[in-house]
Enzyme design. Structure first.
Site, PDB file in Angstrom:
ATOM      1  N   SER A   1      64.227  -4.561 -19.974  1.00  0.00           N
ATOM      2  CA  SER A   1      64.643  -3.410 -19.159  1.00  0.00           C
ATOM      3  C   SER A   1      66.165  -3.382 -19.097  1.00  0.00           C
ATOM      4  O   SER A   1      66.832  -4.001 -19.930  1.00  0.00           O
ATOM      5  CB  SER A   1      64.009  -3.479 -17.769  1.00  0.00           C
ATOM      6  OG  SER A   1      64.206  -2.252 -17.107  1.00  0.00           O
ATOM      7  N   ASN A   2      66.726  -2.705 -18.140  1.00  0.00           N
ATOM      8  CA  ASN A   2      68.188  -2.620 -18.020  1.00  0.00           C
ATOM      9  C   ASN A   2      68.571  -2.451 -16.546  1.00  0.00           C
ATOM     10  O   ASN A   2      67.709  -2.414 -15.678  1.00  0.00           O
ATOM     11  CB  ASN A   2      68.710  -1.463 -18.880  1.00  0.00           C
ATOM     12  CG  ASN A   2      68.095  -0.153 -18.465  1.00  0.00           C
ATOM     13  OD1 ASN A   2      68.348   0.360 -17.381  1.00  0.00           O
ATOM     14  ND2 ASN A   2      67.219   0.390 -19.320  1.00  0.00           N
ATOM     15  N   HIS A   3      69.869  -2.343 -16.302  1.00  0.00           N
ATOM     16  CA  HIS A   3      70.360  -2.382 -14.914  1.00  0.00           C
ATOM     17  C   HIS A   3      70.307  -1.045 -14.172  1.00  0.00           C
ATOM     18  O   HIS A   3      70.791  -0.945 -13.053  1.00  0.00           O
ATOM     19  CB  HIS A   3      71.808  -2.868 -14.888  1.00  0.00           C
ATOM     20  CG  HIS A   3      71.969  -4.299 -15.293  1.00  0.00           C
ATOM     21  ND1 HIS A   3      71.367  -5.328 -14.630  1.00  0.00           N
ATOM     22  CD2 HIS A   3      72.657  -4.865 -16.311  1.00  0.00           C
ATOM     23  CE1 HIS A   3      71.683  -6.472 -15.215  1.00  0.00           C
ATOM     24  NE2 HIS A   3      72.454  -6.221 -16.240  1.00  0.00           N
ATOM     25  N   SER A   4      69.790   0.005 -14.799  1.00  0.00           N
ATOM     26  CA  SER A   4      69.824   1.315 -14.137  1.00  0.00           C
ATOM     27  C   SER A   4      69.062   1.271 -12.804  1.00  0.00           C
ATOM     28  O   SER A   4      67.953   0.749 -12.733  1.00  0.00           O
ATOM     29  CB  SER A   4      69.201   2.376 -15.044  1.00  0.00           C
ATOM     30  OG  SER A   4      69.037   3.572 -14.314  1.00  0.00           O
TER      31      SER A   4
END
Ligand code: C5P
Length: 395
Positions: free
Chosen positions: A207-210
């Site tokens: 996933s990512n930091h959004s």
């Protein structure tokens, strides 16, 4: 735009309360119906008689009338209103609003209000600049309260600085602008937001930091202007903005399907989501056991949602986001063309106050021929600028 609007004018105990009388008069002469709610202390600064005469209605201060037990219903008042404007708003009232304290009728009305709420702070410059007041204002902005910034100038203390309540005519203009803002009524938009999650096995994922804050702000702004909004949302901890229809998705594939389906009925889309570009080729059924050797996970490309909407959009509106760590503007323009976007919002990761998780952002709006660099502003204000640009293109 104020004609026929129902406005609750909240007045708190500040020297600037005398300006509330002028404000009330301006609202009434613009055709609005005004009910005044005062805090007990505000009565020391401007009399209920003055306010009631100007509003053409009795002023409300207490929860009930001790003479006859008549109850002042903050709930029905909150339901009646199109807008609640608290002017002047003292540091004390702002702090209580930020914490949800409900110890007077003005505060219970605020907590019951389902309408737009605006505050016009008024206080001494040091009180205004104090970290606690700024923290409370930031919290209120996050809660969707519109802050009408105080002005620079001479204060009641004799000091000069920021803290003077905005002039009544200016407050009326701001309220008029956001009340007259159902400019997108009858329009339908899709907004994608948040991070997608690509499972590796039942436990791990990519996933990512959004955090979804920018996309949620865009959805809230579109809804506030009367549009129907389908918010296709990846993982986020945020609450659904008022008036927005949220579709929860997990993976890029699910987001693709939901966005394509919702776009079929829409006038446009804003692609704010941080969609994973790669996903594991297979998802293990059981948790993958670790061994001594290194491992690699084969990944395949996900589908580009924005590009697909760009392919089918016809005359509809499509806005994208770009997050670049180098050659920002050039890369953003390349995406603009490749995905057939009307304009693209280039996020800065370098500036303080921009990027993941912040409540503020620094962006540029880029189209085929122009690049407008906006200063640091709240994500909601950025959203307003984006939606302003969309409205121009729609018209
Ligand atoms: O190509 P890149 O990921 O940098 O493009 C960013 C823009 O494209 C954003 O608007 C993002 O929401 C959108 N996008 C998408 N689907 C993808 C990848 C990006 O909609 N698979």
């Amino acid at each position: 735009m104020l004609k026929g609007k129902h406005i609750i004018l909240g007045v708190t105990g500040s020297i600037a309360a005398y300006k509330a009388a002028v404000l009330c008069r301006l609202f009434v002469s613009a055709g609005a119906e005004v009910r005044v709610v005062m805090t007990p202390l505000a009565k020391q600064f401007v009399t209920p008689l003055t306010m009631a005469t100007l509003a053409k209605h009795p002023v409300l201060v207490e929860f009930f009338n001790p003479e006859n037990g008549e109850w002042n219903s903050h709930v029905s008042l909150g339901e009646w209103a199109d807008c609640m404007v608290i002017a002047p708003a003292t540091a004390n009232t702002l702090a209580k609003m930020a914490c949800g304290v409900a110890d007077n009728l003005l505060l219970t009305t605020y907590l019951s209000a389902k309408c737009h709420v605006a505050v016009a702070p008024a206080m001494d410059l040091d009180m205004y600049a104090h970290a606690a007041t700024q923290r409370n204002l930031a919290q209120l902005r996050r809660d969707g309260v519109y802050v009408i910034e105080p002005e620079q100038g001479e204060l009641a203390s004799g000091l000069v600085g920021k803290g003077r309540m905005a002039e009544p005519a200016h407050i009326v203009k701001e309220v008029d602008a956001f009340l007259g803002s159902e400019t997108l009524a009858g329009r339908r938009f899709v907004v994608t937001a948040g991070a997608t999650i690509e499972a590796i096995d039942p436990v791990r994922y990519i996933s990512n930091h959004s955090t979804g804050k920018m996309g949620y702000a865009v959805a809230a702004e579109l809804a506030a202007r009367g549009a129907s909004v389908t918010l296709v949302s990846g993982r986020t901890a945020l609450a659904v903005p008022e008036g927005v229809d949220r579709v929860d998705v997990v993976s890029a594939e699910e987001m693709y399907n939901a966005a394509v389906e919702a776009f079929a009925e829409a006038d446009g889309a804003v692609m704010c989501a941080a969609v994973a570009d790669y996903t594991p080729v297979t998802v293990a059924d059981e948790k993958i056991k670790k061994g001594d050797a290194d491992m690699s996970i084969p990944l395949r490309r996900t589908k580009d949602i924005a590009a697909e909407l760009g392919r089918v959009k016809g005359g509809r509106l499509l806005v994208g986001f770009a997050l670049e760590t180098d050659s920002g503007a050039a890369n953003a323009r390349e995406k603009l063309e490749r995905k057939n976007l009307d304009f693209i919002v280039l996020n800065s990761l370098r500036d303080a106050g921009a990027g993941f998780g912040c409540d503020t952002n620094v962006v540029s709006l880029i189209d085929a021929v122009s690049c407008v660099e906006l200063p640091l502003m709240s994500k909601r204000e950025v959203a307003a600028r984006i939606v302003d640009r969309m409205e121009k293109l729609l018209n």
